[in-house]
Scaffold this active site. Structure first.
Site, PDB file in Angstrom:
ATOM      1  CE  LYS A  11      -3.886  -2.266   2.310  1.00 27.02           C
ATOM      2  NZ  LYS A  11      -4.938  -2.109   3.351  1.00 27.02           N
ATOM      3  CE1 TYR A  51      -9.482  -3.016   0.250  1.00 23.27           C
ATOM      4  CE2 TYR A  51      -8.587  -1.214  -1.051  1.00 23.27           C
ATOM      5  CZ  TYR A  51      -8.402  -2.296  -0.205  1.00 23.27           C
ATOM      6  OH  TYR A  51      -7.139  -2.667   0.186  1.00 23.27           O
ATOM      7  CG  ASN A 114      -3.610  -2.335   6.693  1.00 23.00           C
ATOM      8  OD1 ASN A 114      -3.487  -1.976   5.527  1.00 23.00           O
ATOM      9  ND2 ASN A 114      -4.533  -3.184   7.086  1.00 23.00           N
ATOM     10  CG  HIS A 117      -5.455  -6.387   0.054  1.00 22.68           C
ATOM     11  ND1 HIS A 117      -6.632  -6.313   0.758  1.00 22.68           N
ATOM     12  CD2 HIS A 117      -5.649  -7.320  -0.912  1.00 22.68           C
ATOM     13  CE1 HIS A 117      -7.501  -7.160   0.230  1.00 22.68           C
ATOM     14  NE2 HIS A 117      -6.934  -7.784  -0.784  1.00 22.68           N
ATOM     15  CD  GLU A 128      -9.097  -9.323  -3.045  1.00 14.43           C
ATOM     16  OE1 GLU A 128      -9.961  -9.067  -2.202  1.00 14.43           O
ATOM     17  OE2 GLU A 128      -7.937  -9.683  -2.743  1.00 14.43           O
TER      18      GLU A 128
HETATM   19  P1  CMP Z   1      -7.406  -4.602   3.635  1.00 13.75           P
HETATM   20  O1  CMP Z   1      -6.990  -5.973   4.025  1.00 13.75           O
HETATM   21  O2  CMP Z   1      -6.770  -3.991   2.456  1.00 13.75           O
HETATM   22  O3  CMP Z   1      -8.993  -4.608   3.403  1.00 13.75           O
HETATM   23  C1  CMP Z   1      -9.852  -3.581   3.807  1.00 13.75           C
HETATM   24  C2  CMP Z   1      -9.144  -2.448   4.461  1.00 13.75           C
HETATM   25  O4  CMP Z   1      -9.951  -1.562   5.155  1.00 13.75           O
HETATM   26  C3  CMP Z   1      -8.205  -3.010   5.495  1.00 13.75           C
HETATM   27  O5  CMP Z   1      -7.140  -3.633   4.877  1.00 13.75           O
HETATM   28  C4  CMP Z   1      -7.872  -1.766   6.314  1.00 13.75           C
HETATM   29  O6  CMP Z   1      -6.773  -1.060   5.797  1.00 13.75           O
HETATM   30  C5  CMP Z   1      -9.130  -0.953   6.135  1.00 13.75           C
HETATM   31  N1  CMP Z   1      -9.846  -0.900   7.404  1.00 13.75           N
HETATM   32  C6  CMP Z   1     -10.419  -1.922   8.041  1.00 13.75           C
HETATM   33  N2  CMP Z   1     -10.995  -1.475   9.168  1.00 13.75           N
HETATM   34  C7  CMP Z   1     -10.773  -0.142   9.220  1.00 13.75           C
HETATM   35  C8  CMP Z   1     -11.124   0.880  10.129  1.00 13.75           C
HETATM   36  N3  CMP Z   1     -11.819   0.616  11.237  1.00 13.75           N
HETATM   37  N4  CMP Z   1     -10.719   2.134   9.858  1.00 13.75           N
HETATM   38  C9  CMP Z   1     -10.022   2.402   8.716  1.00 13.75           C
HETATM   39  N5  CMP Z   1      -9.667   1.458   7.807  1.00 13.75           N
HETATM   40  C10 CMP Z   1     -10.041   0.209   8.068  1.00 13.75           C
END
Ligand code: CMP
Length: 139
Positions: A11, A51, A114, A117, A128
């Site tokens: 990311k 998403y 984070n 993914h 995906e």
């Molecule tokens: P990812 O695995 O890419 O899939 C969905 C994403 O939503 C997840 O990683 C997080 O980065 C994001 N996400 C999930 N929960 C939250 C939250 N409470 N606040 C902000 N982002 C979130």
């Protein structure tokens, strides 16, 4: 075989931190083969589509803005038990809860930024991967 593949994105926060090399090394060291890979930037429209499953979540707008804010690396990875093993390698969605030694523990900033993914099922891994790569790009 689709059941042995997962899909990942490095990311924008991790790209910004120059962590692409470190993360790919962890992925290779864990035994994943890179089937397809590209360095790209998602438009808001493309990130929103990717998403779409989270559309009703309160963080959807923030997620789309963030995922389109800078370059990413998208990749399809192959290994026995790829989806589950990759989720173990990356750690919990919230890096504050991620286990020591996981990619998110080492590289993530917060639950939104984070670092990586990882697909949550074999079915989504295929959807995906197909979203980002044509059949000819999957080697
Ligand atoms: P990812 O695995 O890419 O899939 C969905 C994403 O939503 C997840 O990683 C997080 O980065 C994001 N996400 C999930 N929960 C939250 C939250 N409470 N606040 C902000 N982002 C979130």
């Amino acid at each position: 075989m689709a059941t042995n593949r997962t899909f990942t994105m490095i990311k924008p926060d991790a790209v910004e931190k120059n962590a692409i090399g470190g993360i790919l090394k962890m992925i290779n060291d864990a035994g994943f083969r890179i089937v397809a890979m590209k360095y790209t930037q998602l438009s808001k429209e493309t990130a929103g589509e990717f998403y779409e499953v989270h559309k009703e979540r309160p963080f959807y707008g923030e997620l789309v803005d963030y995922m389109s804010s800078g370059p990413i690396v998208a990749a399809i990875l192959e290994k026995d038990n790829a989806v589950e093993d990759f989720r173990t390698l990356i750690g919990a969605t919230n890096p504050a809860e991620a286990a020591e030694g996981t990619i998110r523990k080492i590289y993530a900033t917060d639950i939104s930024a984070n670092a990586v993914h990882g697909s949550d099922s074999d079915e989504n891994a295929e959807i995906e991967g197909d979203f980002h790569f044509t059949p000819a790009e999957k080697h």
